[in-house]
Every structure is written in structure tokens, then in C-alpha cells.
Scaffold this active site. Structure first.
Site, PDB file in Angstrom:
ATOM      1  N   CYS A  66      10.525  49.389  39.190  1.00 41.74           N
ATOM      2  CA  CYS A  66      10.621  49.985  40.523  1.00 41.74           C
ATOM      3  C   CYS A  66      11.358  48.959  41.384  1.00 41.74           C
ATOM      4  O   CYS A  66      11.949  48.020  40.850  1.00 41.74           O
ATOM      5  CB  CYS A  66       9.250  50.383  41.080  1.00 41.74           C
ATOM      6  SG  CYS A  66       8.128  49.018  41.415  1.00 41.74           S
ATOM      7  N   GLY A  69       8.757  45.982  41.393  1.00 42.28           N
ATOM      8  CA  GLY A  69       7.927  45.864  40.191  1.00 42.28           C
ATOM      9  C   GLY A  69       6.443  45.875  40.508  1.00 42.28           C
ATOM     10  O   GLY A  69       5.615  45.976  39.595  1.00 42.28           O
ATOM     11  N   HIS A  99      -0.337  35.544  24.364  1.00 39.59           N
ATOM     12  CA  HIS A  99      -1.720  35.215  24.723  1.00 39.59           C
ATOM     13  C   HIS A  99      -2.514  36.430  25.198  1.00 39.59           C
ATOM     14  O   HIS A  99      -3.688  36.582  24.857  1.00 39.59           O
ATOM     15  CB  HIS A  99      -1.748  34.165  25.838  1.00 39.59           C
ATOM     16  CG  HIS A  99      -1.318  32.804  25.406  1.00 39.59           C
ATOM     17  ND1 HIS A  99      -1.630  31.655  26.108  1.00 39.59           N
ATOM     18  CD2 HIS A  99      -0.573  32.395  24.352  1.00 39.59           C
ATOM     19  CE1 HIS A  99      -1.105  30.589  25.495  1.00 39.59           C
ATOM     20  NE2 HIS A  99      -0.446  31.024  24.430  1.00 39.59           N
TER      21      HIS A  99
HETATM   22  C1  RB5 Z   1      10.799  52.475  46.583  1.00 39.07           C
HETATM   23  O1  RB5 Z   1      11.609  52.469  47.717  1.00 39.07           O
HETATM   24  C2  RB5 Z   1       9.966  51.199  46.462  1.00 39.07           C
HETATM   25  O2  RB5 Z   1       9.021  51.147  47.448  1.00 39.07           O
HETATM   26  C3  RB5 Z   1       9.355  51.135  45.091  1.00 39.07           C
HETATM   27  O3  RB5 Z   1      10.380  51.192  44.141  1.00 39.07           O
HETATM   28  C4  RB5 Z   1       8.647  49.874  44.692  1.00 39.07           C
HETATM   29  O4  RB5 Z   1       9.297  48.742  45.144  1.00 39.07           O
HETATM   30  C5  RB5 Z   1       7.211  49.822  44.931  1.00 39.07           C
HETATM   31  O5  RB5 Z   1       6.554  48.854  44.503  1.00 39.07           O
END
Ligand code: RB5
Length: 151
Positions: A66, A69, A99
């Protein structure tokens, strides 16, 4: 080894690059979407199917991307048997498997570039859980906590 990948719009471009890189290394990958860049999609909708597949044993290792992440790791860890972590450097990409038996690696598509992502992914998929007694003991403690959460 069955590898799956998923991303929301924040990780879409990096997901495509990782998928191409894995396939270029003769590593097949199941893509859980998104299938196209959609700035209004929501990371739980993309990451949950991948995490569910890892939880069910249909996928051995997952990669979720995302924007940061963070959201991906939050969602993925809601699924029993999923051991997900946000990874930004190669030591943890490898050691997290060796681990902690990490089975789902989360990446920030807005944080890391394709070359670092490539190193992280290869370290993650090549690593093996050592199964040493101290690591098994620790994982059993994690599993006890998880068993209480999901009962
Ligand atoms: C999307 O805009 C963003 O908020 C999502 O990808 C992510 O970073 C959330 O953790």
C-alpha cells in the site's frame, strides 16, 4: 512455493514492477489485485483476500503493497496464521523469515523504489524458517496469544 501479491492504489505501480521482476526470475505469482489503478480503492479490500489465502495455506508467502505498507500490515495480521510485517531493509526481509516465520511482507509503494523492493522481495522469497528450538518456542507463544484472539 506459492507466492501471492496484492496492492491498493498506493502500491499499484510497485506491485506491477514486483510481479514482472518475479516472473522475470521464473517465480510465478498469483495476483490478488488491484487489476488497475483506481485512486478510490481501499487497502483492506485488496489485502484481505491475499491474507485469507495465506491463512488458509493456499499461498505460502504473500507480498502486500500500500502507500506506506502500514495499512497492509494492520489488515494482514487480523488473519490467523498470518505473520505480516512492514519491511524496509534487507536484514529484516531475510531474518523475519528465518526467525519469525514471517509469511507476508508489506511494503510501502510511496516509500521505497523498485530496486530496493527487488532486493527485499528476493531476500524474502529465498529465506527459509530455521525452525531452531528458540524460534519455535517463541512462535508457540505467539500462537497461544493468537488462539485466544480468534476463539
Ligand atoms: C492510500 O492513499 C493510503 O492511505 C494507503 O495506501 C496506505 O498508505 C495505508 O496504510
Amino acid at each position: 512455493m506459492k507466492i501471492g501479491i496484492a496492492a491498493d492504489h498506493g502500491g499499484f505501480t510497485l506491485k506491477q514492477e514486483i510481479r514482472d521482476m518475479l516472473e522475470g526470475n521464473d517465480i510465478s505469482v498469483t495476483d490478488f489485485g488491484a487489476d488497475e489503478l483506481d485512486s478510490s480503492d481501499d487497502y483492506p479490500d485488496l489485502v484481505a483476500p491475499l491474507a485469507r489465502a495465506v491463512s488458509a495455506g493456499l499461498i505460502d508467502r504473500g507480498i502486500a503493497v500500500c502507500g506506506s505498507g502500514v495499512g497492509a500490515s494492520v489488515v494482514a495480521n487480523k488473519f490467523p496464521g498470518v505473520r505480516a510485517a512492514l519491511i524496509t531493509e534487507t536484514y529484516s526481509a531475510r531474518q523475519g523469515v528465518e526467525h519469525d516465520n514471517m509469511n507476508l511482507m508489506c511494503l510501502g509503494g510511496r516509500v521505497i523504489g523498485p530496486e530496493l523492493a527487488r532486493e527485499l522481495v528476493l531476500a524474502f522469497v529465498k529465506a527459509q524458517y530455521t525452525g531452531e528450538a528458540r524460534h519455535r518456542r517463541r512462535l508457540q507463544k505467539v500462537e497461544k496469544i493468537e488462539a485466544r484472539m480468534f476463539k
